[in-house]
Design an enzyme around this catalytic site. Sequence first.
Site, short mmCIF file in Angstrom:
data_model
loop_
_atom_site.label_atom_id
_atom_site.label_comp_id
_atom_site.label_asym_id
_atom_site.label_seq_id
_atom_site.Cartn_x
_atom_site.Cartn_y
_atom_site.Cartn_z
N ASP A 20 0.87 -1.18 0.00
CA ASP A 20 0.00 0.00 0.00
C ASP A 20 0.90 1.22 0.00
O ASP A 20 1.77 1.37 0.87
CB ASP A 20 -0.88 0.03 1.24
N ASP B 166 -13.68 -4.17 -2.25
CA ASP B 166 -13.58 -3.93 -0.81
C ASP B 166 -14.96 -4.11 -0.21
O ASP B 166 -15.89 -3.38 -0.55
CB ASP B 166 -13.07 -2.52 -0.52
#
Length: 258
Positions: free
Chosen positions: A11, A130
């Site tokens: 990330d 997600d």
Amino acid sequence: MLKTRIIPCLDVKDGRVVKGVQFLELRDAGDPVESAKAYDAAGADELCFLDITASHEARGTLLDVVSRTAEACFMPLTVGGGVRTVADVRTLLLAGADKVGINTAAVKNPDFVAEAAEKFGDQCIVVAIDAKRVSGPDEAARWEIFTHGGRNPTGIDAVEFARTVSERGAGELLVTSMDKDGTRSGYDLALTRAIADAVRVPVIASGGVGGLDDLVAGVRDGGASAVLAASIFHFGQHTVGEAKAHMAAAGLAMRLDP
């Protein structure tokens, strides 16, 4: 037999690798290109870059990081974050990405997935899902799609959305449990299995790995074709080699380096 892939996830925020708990409380985990080179040398099957600032702060994806990583590494590279147009996909592929992850834009317009897959081939289009469980303890399990780094609820059922985008041409689905992300308590196996059973494309399990047994469970119980993890690798708890050996010992088909 297709071999299970281990995919470290980086990330990236403001040009640095970070790892948060449930998308918050970011913790610096180093330089993305150096991290990528280390994972390539360690035998990672693929690498995933997610620019977690891009979608909600309207920043372009980190093309410089991608191009430098592609020059230095041989493993396939998936890059996502802020991908909104076919031009964005093209730019990332030209920079050196092998696959491009689409998240918010796919939710807003599933036809974008079809357009990108038709132009560049479904093998390089990954839709990132997600999802958060919204059903009660006594109800049938149900998960909702969230966008913009997990901030915006959509009201869209995650399993139905997975079916839709796989039919539109997504070559792979990256399924992250927002309930589990960063908790180190294991994948949401019910979510992963529900989506894997609903589609015919590979599913990558993501969100919540705390140990090597969680990786095994993602494949054996969750039905995933690949497992994604961050913290257990970034901070030295386990190496990619240890993960592969553990999964192979559990009877899973792995690519083992000599």
